[in-house]
Each structure stands twice: as C-alpha cells, then as structure tokens.
Design a protein around this motif. Structure first.
Motif, mmCIF file in Angstrom:
data_model
loop_
_atom_site.group_PDB
_atom_site.id
_atom_site.type_symbol
_atom_site.label_atom_id
_atom_site.label_comp_id
_atom_site.label_asym_id
_atom_site.label_seq_id
_atom_site.Cartn_x
_atom_site.Cartn_y
_atom_site.Cartn_z
ATOM 1 N N UNK A 105 -3.000 8.862 6.356
ATOM 2 C CA UNK A 105 -1.624 8.408 6.188
ATOM 3 C C UNK A 105 -0.723 9.625 6.056
ATOM 4 N N UNK A 106 0.397 9.617 6.775
ATOM 5 C CA UNK A 106 1.344 10.731 6.745
ATOM 6 C C UNK A 106 2.703 10.248 6.261
ATOM 7 N N UNK A 107 3.224 10.897 5.223
ATOM 8 C CA UNK A 107 4.556 10.584 4.703
ATOM 9 C C UNK A 107 5.225 11.873 4.261
ATOM 10 N N UNK A 108 6.536 11.829 4.214
ATOM 11 C CA UNK A 108 7.257 12.970 3.649
ATOM 12 C C UNK A 108 7.235 12.889 2.128
ATOM 13 N N UNK A 109 7.366 14.052 1.495
ATOM 14 C CA UNK A 109 7.463 14.097 0.035
ATOM 15 C C UNK A 109 8.641 13.258 -0.440
ATOM 16 N N UNK A 110 9.753 13.351 0.274
ATOM 17 C CA UNK A 110 10.944 12.602 -0.129
ATOM 18 C C UNK A 110 10.702 11.099 -0.071
ATOM 19 N N UNK A 111 10.018 10.651 0.940
ATOM 20 C CA UNK A 111 9.722 9.208 1.050
ATOM 21 C C UNK A 111 8.834 8.754 -0.102
ATOM 22 N N UNK A 112 7.814 9.504 -0.404
ATOM 23 C CA UNK A 112 6.877 9.116 -1.461
ATOM 24 C C UNK A 112 7.540 9.082 -2.828
ATOM 25 N N UNK A 113 8.547 9.919 -3.033
ATOM 26 C CA UNK A 113 9.217 9.980 -4.326
ATOM 27 C C UNK A 113 10.535 9.206 -4.350
ATOM 28 N N UNK A 114 10.847 8.489 -3.289
ATOM 29 C CA UNK A 114 12.110 7.761 -3.220
ATOM 30 C C UNK A 114 12.106 6.560 -4.156
ATOM 31 N N UNK A 115 13.295 6.149 -4.582
ATOM 32 C CA UNK A 115 13.419 4.961 -5.422
ATOM 33 C C UNK A 115 12.841 3.735 -4.725
ATOM 34 N N UNK A 116 13.055 3.647 -3.424
ATOM 35 C CA UNK A 116 12.570 2.509 -2.654
ATOM 36 C C UNK A 116 11.055 2.364 -2.743
ATOM 37 N N UNK A 117 10.356 3.493 -2.822
ATOM 38 C CA UNK A 117 8.893 3.462 -2.784
ATOM 39 C C UNK A 117 8.252 3.640 -4.157
ATOM 40 N N UNK A 118 9.046 3.654 -5.218
ATOM 41 C CA UNK A 118 8.478 3.919 -6.541
ATOM 42 C C UNK A 118 7.334 2.973 -6.872
ATOM 43 N N UNK A 119 7.493 1.687 -6.561
ATOM 44 C CA UNK A 119 6.472 0.699 -6.925
ATOM 45 C C UNK A 119 5.594 0.286 -5.749
ATOM 46 N N UNK A 120 5.562 1.124 -4.732
ATOM 47 C CA UNK A 120 4.647 0.869 -3.615
ATOM 48 C C UNK A 120 3.912 2.168 -3.288
ATOM 49 N N UNK A 121 4.455 2.998 -2.418
ATOM 50 C CA UNK A 121 3.778 4.250 -2.082
ATOM 51 C C UNK A 121 3.675 5.177 -3.287
ATOM 52 N N UNK A 122 4.703 5.194 -4.132
ATOM 53 C CA UNK A 122 4.641 6.031 -5.326
ATOM 54 C C UNK A 122 3.499 5.623 -6.231
ATOM 55 N N UNK A 123 3.392 4.317 -6.477
ATOM 56 C CA UNK A 123 2.270 3.798 -7.278
ATOM 57 C C UNK A 123 0.936 4.129 -6.620
ATOM 58 N N UNK A 124 0.874 4.004 -5.301
ATOM 59 C CA UNK A 124 -0.358 4.290 -4.573
ATOM 60 C C UNK A 124 -0.810 5.726 -4.817
ATOM 61 N N UNK A 125 0.128 6.668 -4.717
ATOM 62 C CA UNK A 125 -0.208 8.071 -4.947
ATOM 63 C C UNK A 125 -0.630 8.298 -6.394
ATOM 64 N N UNK A 126 0.134 7.757 -7.328
ATOM 65 C CA UNK A 126 -0.097 8.031 -8.742
ATOM 66 C C UNK A 126 -1.366 7.394 -9.281
ATOM 67 N N UNK A 127 -1.737 6.240 -8.743
ATOM 68 C CA UNK A 127 -2.854 5.482 -9.321
ATOM 69 C C UNK A 127 -4.090 5.382 -8.430
ATOM 70 N N UNK A 128 -3.918 5.402 -7.117
ATOM 71 C CA UNK A 128 -5.064 5.182 -6.233
ATOM 72 C C UNK A 128 -5.462 6.407 -5.427
ATOM 73 N N UNK A 129 -4.701 7.490 -5.520
ATOM 74 C CA UNK A 129 -5.008 8.700 -4.753
ATOM 75 C C UNK A 129 -5.499 9.820 -5.675
ATOM 76 N N UNK A 130 -6.451 10.584 -5.174
ATOM 77 C CA UNK A 130 -7.038 11.707 -5.911
ATOM 78 C C UNK A 130 -6.561 13.016 -5.294
ATOM 79 N N UNK A 131 -5.922 13.890 -6.063
ATOM 80 C CA UNK A 131 -5.400 15.148 -5.511
ATOM 81 C C UNK A 131 -6.503 15.998 -4.871
#
Length: 271
Positions: A105-131
């Motif tokens: 999956x490819x996204x921009x940093x801005x998209x992942x941290x946007x208000x629009x994505x806070x409870x979707x892609x943001x949650x995905x990164x914070x809870x389901x992704x491993x750095x």
C-alpha cells in the motif's frame, strides 16, 4: 458494565497488535530483504515503511502467507512509485518461496495524518502496522477505542463496494482458479465488516477471522453460520461461484444496510 475484551490495553485503547519480534524465523530473511531494498526503490521520497498482516502477528504459514507492506511517502504516490512497488514485490515473491505474493500500500505522509483519515488509515497505521523503516507515524496519531466512530470510518462503505464486487465477479474468468482470490478477499472483508458492526458492544479487538465471526454470532445468531463459513473461506478459499453471488446478493446487502443503520455511512473520500 461492558466487559473489556482482548486486544485492548489497561486503559481500554486498542493495543498495537504486531511486532518484528513476532515474525516467524522462516520469514525473517524476506522481511530483511524488503527493508534493505525499499530505500533503493523510493529514495528520498521514502518517509517510513511498515509490515502488517500475519507476519508481524506471528501467524504466517510458510508457502501460504503473503508479505504485506505499507509505505508512507513524503509526497503523493506517482505511477513510477507504484511500478517500483510492483517490481519489488515480484522480485521478492520470486526469490522467497516461503511467501505467496507481496502486497504494498502506498500513501503520502500527509494523507495518513490527515483529519479525514484519522479513524481509518491513521488507525490502521497506529494499531495494525508494525514499523519497519523510518519515523513511526503513530507518534502523531491519537489512541483509539473500539467505538462507533471507528466502526463507521473503517468499514462504513460496504454498499458502494458491492457494485464494484459485482463487476469484478462478472469479469472474472469462469474457473475456480480465477474465483478463488475473489472468494478469499470478499470473505475477509465481509467478516471484518461484520465484526466491526458489533465491535463497540463486544468492546475489544482481534484480527483473527474465526474470533471475529464468533463475536458477531453472539449478537446476530441468524447470520452466524454464514459468517463462520466466510471466516473459513477467508483462510481456505474455494472457487465456488455461488459463494460470490451469495455475498453480493444476500449477506453483503444485509450487512451494508445494518451497518448504515447502526453506525452510519463512512465519510466520502476523494478516491
């Protein structure tokens, strides 16, 4: 008082589910190769990269599981970025027989941290992704509870998806081999959507499809067997055309309507 289920920390927030330490030994060489090659593919455009799925959860099966990556770029992804990701995935899939495909999956940093994505892609990164590489974006994101807002923004878009699924089914070759990936994908998506439908009442998190189906069954017993069967197919898919038709003509429409009634509809996205 609502019982607190697995998947939450002591404060009731969803805990990050994976770690590099949990990657099974058989898969560590391919993870190391991905980490080493990603900077060559994206160069200075690369902000950070993550693993998700069965590998960082420690449940991957040799020869059956794929390598799932999320890459955060400093700018919006280009066609060249997507081509580079495909080439990397194809090379890793050829070289490492322990995996069965690579998805990136490819996204921009801005998209992942946007208000629009806070409870979707943001949650995905914070809870389901491993750095895996770079700065962890989770440090810029809130903590999440298994509430109705999270349910709506993660899976509240099933209704429009169903029309696309019908097109994919109609355009697929009339073979079990062509339908099997569709059954796997749609089974998993429906089970996860059914789980998040009841997630706020269940009050916990899991990524195990069977556990998701059982959580759902406790609240919707008349649909329980359909979800249990879908969970099985999510791990061991068949190529049965009738299964796909049942998903888009029966289970899917019911689930989409119930989801909208309980949690509302996901906010529109530009793409």
């Amino acid at each position: 008082m609502t019982e607190r289920r697995p998947g939450l920390d002591a404060q009731g927030y969803i805990a990050r589910e994976g770690s590099l330490a949990r990657v099974p030994l058989a898969f560590r060489p391919v993870v190391a190769a991905a980490r080493d090659r990603l900077p060559d593919v994206f160069g200075a455009r690369l902000h950070s990269a993550y693993l998700y799925g069965s590998l960082p959860r420690g449940t991957a099966r040799v020869g059956r599981s794929d390598l799932d990556l999320l890459v955060a770029l400093r700018e919006e992804p280009t066609e060249a970025d997507r081509a580079g990701a495909r080439a990397l995935g194809e090379a890793l899939d050829r070289e490492y027989p322990q995996i069965d495909g690579v998805g990136t999956l490819l996204y921009s940093r801005a998209r992942l941290l946007s208000d629009m994505e806070t409870h979707d892609l943001g949650w995905f990164v914070a809870c389901l992704c491993t750095p895996l590489l770079g700065e962890d974006l989770a440090g810029h994101l809130p903590r999440y509870r298994p509430d109705s807002l999270l349910a709506r923004e993660t899976n509240g878009d099933l209704a429009p998806l169903l029309s696309r699924w019908r097109t994919r089914i109609a355009e697929a070759e009339d073979t079990d081999a062509a339908r099997r990936p569709l059954v796997r994908f749609m089974s998993r998506h429906l089970v996860r959507t059914a789980f998040t439908l009841v997630m706020p009442r269940w009050n916990g998190w899991t990524s195990n499809l069977h556990e998701m189906a059982e959580a759902f069954a406790a609240y919707h017993p008349t649909r329980a067997e359909q979800l249990r069967a879908a969970a099985v197919r999510g791990y061991e898919p068949t190529g049965d055309a009738d299964v796909l038709l049942g998903y888009v003509d029966d289970l899917g429409p019911w689930l989409a309507e119930e989801y909208a009634r309980v949690h509302g509809v996901k906010a529109p996205r530009p793409d």
